[in-house]
Design a protein around this motif. Structure first.
Motif, short mmCIF file in Angstrom:
data_model
loop_
_atom_site.label_atom_id
_atom_site.label_comp_id
_atom_site.label_asym_id
_atom_site.label_seq_id
_atom_site.Cartn_x
_atom_site.Cartn_y
_atom_site.Cartn_z
N LEU A 114 0.83 -1.21 0.00
CA LEU A 114 0.00 0.00 0.00
C LEU A 114 0.86 1.26 0.00
N ASP A 115 1.95 1.22 0.79
CA ASP A 115 2.88 2.36 0.80
C ASP A 115 3.54 2.54 -0.57
N ASN A 116 3.92 1.43 -1.20
CA ASN A 116 4.59 1.52 -2.51
C ASN A 116 3.65 2.10 -3.57
N LEU A 117 2.40 1.64 -3.56
CA LEU A 117 1.44 2.14 -4.55
C LEU A 117 1.14 3.62 -4.31
N GLN A 118 1.03 3.99 -3.05
CA GLN A 118 0.77 5.40 -2.72
C GLN A 118 1.94 6.28 -3.16
N ALA A 119 3.15 5.78 -3.02
CA ALA A 119 4.33 6.54 -3.43
C ALA A 119 4.36 6.76 -4.94
N LYS A 120 3.69 5.88 -5.70
CA LYS A 120 3.64 6.02 -7.15
C LYS A 120 2.46 6.89 -7.59
N GLY A 121 1.73 7.46 -6.65
CA GLY A 121 0.62 8.35 -6.99
C GLY A 121 -0.74 7.69 -7.01
N GLU A 173 -21.19 -9.36 2.09
CA GLU A 173 -20.25 -8.33 1.68
C GLU A 173 -20.57 -7.01 2.37
N LEU A 174 -19.64 -6.53 3.17
CA LEU A 174 -19.75 -5.23 3.83
C LEU A 174 -19.14 -4.19 2.90
N ARG A 175 -19.99 -3.33 2.32
CA ARG A 175 -19.58 -2.45 1.22
C ARG A 175 -19.34 -1.00 1.64
N VAL A 176 -19.34 -0.73 2.92
CA VAL A 176 -19.47 0.66 3.39
C VAL A 176 -18.21 1.50 3.26
N PHE A 177 -17.03 0.91 3.18
CA PHE A 177 -15.80 1.68 3.35
C PHE A 177 -15.34 2.40 2.09
N ALA A 178 -14.80 3.58 2.30
CA ALA A 178 -14.10 4.28 1.22
C ALA A 178 -12.75 3.61 1.02
N SER A 179 -12.31 3.54 -0.22
CA SER A 179 -11.01 2.96 -0.49
C SER A 179 -9.91 3.82 0.14
N SER A 180 -8.81 3.19 0.41
CA SER A 180 -7.69 3.91 1.01
C SER A 180 -6.41 3.12 0.80
N LEU A 181 -5.30 3.83 0.75
CA LEU A 181 -3.99 3.18 0.75
C LEU A 181 -3.26 3.47 2.05
N ASP A 182 -4.00 4.00 3.01
CA ASP A 182 -3.47 4.20 4.36
C ASP A 182 -3.58 2.88 5.11
N ILE A 183 -2.48 2.34 5.56
CA ILE A 183 -2.46 1.02 6.18
C ILE A 183 -3.39 0.97 7.39
N GLY A 184 -3.37 2.00 8.23
CA GLY A 184 -4.20 2.02 9.43
C GLY A 184 -5.68 1.98 9.10
N GLN A 185 -6.09 2.71 8.06
CA GLN A 185 -7.51 2.74 7.69
C GLN A 185 -7.97 1.40 7.12
N VAL A 186 -7.13 0.76 6.32
CA VAL A 186 -7.50 -0.54 5.76
C VAL A 186 -7.54 -1.59 6.87
N GLN A 187 -6.58 -1.59 7.77
CA GLN A 187 -6.60 -2.53 8.89
C GLN A 187 -7.82 -2.30 9.77
N ALA A 188 -8.21 -1.05 9.96
CA ALA A 188 -9.40 -0.75 10.77
C ALA A 188 -10.66 -1.31 10.12
N ALA A 189 -10.73 -1.28 8.78
CA ALA A 189 -11.88 -1.84 8.08
C ALA A 189 -11.99 -3.34 8.32
N LEU A 190 -10.85 -4.04 8.20
CA LEU A 190 -10.85 -5.48 8.48
C LEU A 190 -11.20 -5.75 9.94
N ALA A 191 -10.68 -4.92 10.83
CA ALA A 191 -10.95 -5.10 12.25
C ALA A 191 -12.43 -4.92 12.56
N PHE A 192 -13.06 -3.92 11.96
CA PHE A 192 -14.49 -3.71 12.21
C PHE A 192 -15.30 -4.89 11.71
N ALA A 193 -14.98 -5.40 10.53
CA ALA A 193 -15.72 -6.55 9.99
C ALA A 193 -15.62 -7.73 10.95
N ASP A 194 -14.42 -8.01 11.42
CA ASP A 194 -14.23 -9.15 12.32
C ASP A 194 -14.84 -8.90 13.70
#
Length: 432
Positions: free
Chosen positions: A272-279, A362-383
């Motif tokens: 996610l960090d690598n993709l974000q660094a590429k824009g 399928e939980l469809r509510v989240f906005a996409s993100s390349l922020d690691i913390g936000q993506v991990q929080a989405a998985l955490a909420f689902a679980d």
């Protein structure tokens, strides 16, 4: 003018004979009835005139009106025309002329070729230009585009209007992707599967509560091949890339089923960090989390989980960072959750919870993100939300506020494994 007795006698300004007429000519002279008969009326001022000249569009004009309108006789006849013009009769007899906007030469007996920006080209110059197949005008910037191995020519304006842009390696215009068919790295593009691609799942970690992530990613033009290589190299057998209609230029990163703990420890988060660094970004698109149906104890557990999500729509949307018609919270659907859990109805897939997949919810509510913390929080909420609602009792719901968001966040504090979610909630609270 003479005075005879009590009478005033006027004299004609043209023939000097006495007259009682008080009619003035266009030149301002008195005129007798005899002279008036020989005159014609000016079609502009409606006064008699001894000398009227014809025009192409104003009729016959007196000298005064001719001067007022700034007209001149044609070089070849008495017809009055504007300065530098030619009367209609003699202009039709003369060969057509125009000045070429490329070589600036005046051309005679030649039809001008029309070009973009209201320009005209002569026959000698037009061969250096391309004819746009859309607007049918010539332009020096026309470029062939490649689409299914066919070529056409468009001017820049029409190409832009139709959504074409240049290949990253040449001037060919293309409609999608980064490269034309000549320069495309087909092996890289084969890594993006069609929207309907669904391989046999490979499970990672300990079940039965598995999560599958669908992360939509926008990729800058010119970076697609490199970002595909980064993603497929980092994912390995964990996931794959797909097309998605909501992504203008990029791909959807899809994982095979993972347990929550395995995802935190083993997902290649550096990607996610690598993709974000590429824009790359997640702007305007979504992050979906599939939860295995086997993670639920029974249909009552599914009911409690869906009710919890729908009853706390505003808090879930704050956490998810978006409100979207592709992940709608519908009051009618909230009321009809029981019927949905019983299998008596199939709601639309574009709701906050898509119940149509056979093996997952399928939980469809989240906005996409390349922020690691936000993506991990989405998985955490689902679980965490599935775990929280698993053992809720009627007493918990009726007497201890089990449906409430506050009860859920208080429960989170005693479970450190959900720290990515707790940190994200704290960050959002501080931001508010």
């Amino acid at each position: 003018m003479t005075i005879t007795g009590d009478h005033l006698t006027l004299r004609c300004g043209l023939c000097s004979s006495p007259t009682t007429e008080r009619q003035l000519t266009a030149a301002g002279q008195q005129a007798c009835a005899t002279c008036l008969k020989s005159m014609q009326l000016c079609d502009y001022c409606d006064l008699p005139t001894a000398a009227a000249a014809p025009t192409d569009d104003h009729g016959d004009l007196c000298v005064v009106c001719t001067n007022t309108l700034g007209l001149y006789p044609c070089d070849e006849c008495p017809t009055l025309i504007g300065h530098g013009d030619t009367c209609s009769v003699h202009s039709a007899l003369r060969p057509p002329t125009f000045t070429c906007d490329h070589c600036r030469t005046q051309r005679t007996n030649e039809t001008a070729s029309l070009a973009t920006h209201e320009r005209k080209f002569c026959n000698a110059c037009v061969g250096a230009f391309h004819l746009c197949e859309d607007c049918n005008l010539f332009d020096e910037y026309s470029t062939a585009f490649d689409d299914n191995n066919s070529t056409q020519a468009f001017c820049n304006g029409c190409a832009c209007d139709h959504g074409y842009y240049e290949c990253q390696r040449c001037e060919r215009l293309i409609y999608q992707g980064d490269y034309c068919t000549i320069h495309i790295d087909q092996a890289a593009y084969d890594a993006i599967h069609s929207y309907n691609f669904k391989p046999e799942p490979i499970f990672h970690g300990t079940g039965p509560r598995y999560l599958g992530m669908e992360l939509e990613i926008n990729v800058p033009r010119g970076q697609l091949g490199e970002c595909i290589d980064d993603a497929t190299g980092a994912l390995g057998e964990l996931g794959y890339l797909k097309e998605d209609g909501s992504i203008d230029h990029g791909f959807e990163l899809v994982t095979h089923p993972m347990s929550y703990r395995w995802a935190l420890e083993s997902f290649p988060w550096h990607l996610l960090d690598n993709l974000q660094a590429k824009g790359c970004t997640g702007d305007g698109i979504g992050l979906h989390v599939h939860i295995s149906r086997a993670a639920f104890a029974n249909s009552f557990h599914v009911y409690r989980w869906m009710k919890f999500v729908y009853r706390n729509a505003s808090d879930v949307q704050i956490l998810a960072r978006r409100q979207s018609s592709y992940a709608a919270f519908d009051d009618h659907e909230r009321v009809m959750v029981k019927e949905t859990c019983k299998g008596e109805r199939i709601p639309p897939r574009s709701l906050a919870i898509n119940t149509q997949p056979e093996d997952t919810l399928e939980l469809r509510v989240f906005a996409s993100s390349l922020d690691i913390g936000q993506v991990q929080a989405a998985l955490a909420f689902a679980d965490a939300s599935v775990s929280y609602t698993r053992d809720l009792t009627i007493s918990d719901l009726a007497q201890r506020g089990g449906w409430n968001w506050h009860s859920f966040t208080r429960w989170l504090l005693t479970r450190p494994k959900y720290s990515p979610l707790t940190r994200e909630l704290e960050s959002l609270a501080c931001a508010c």
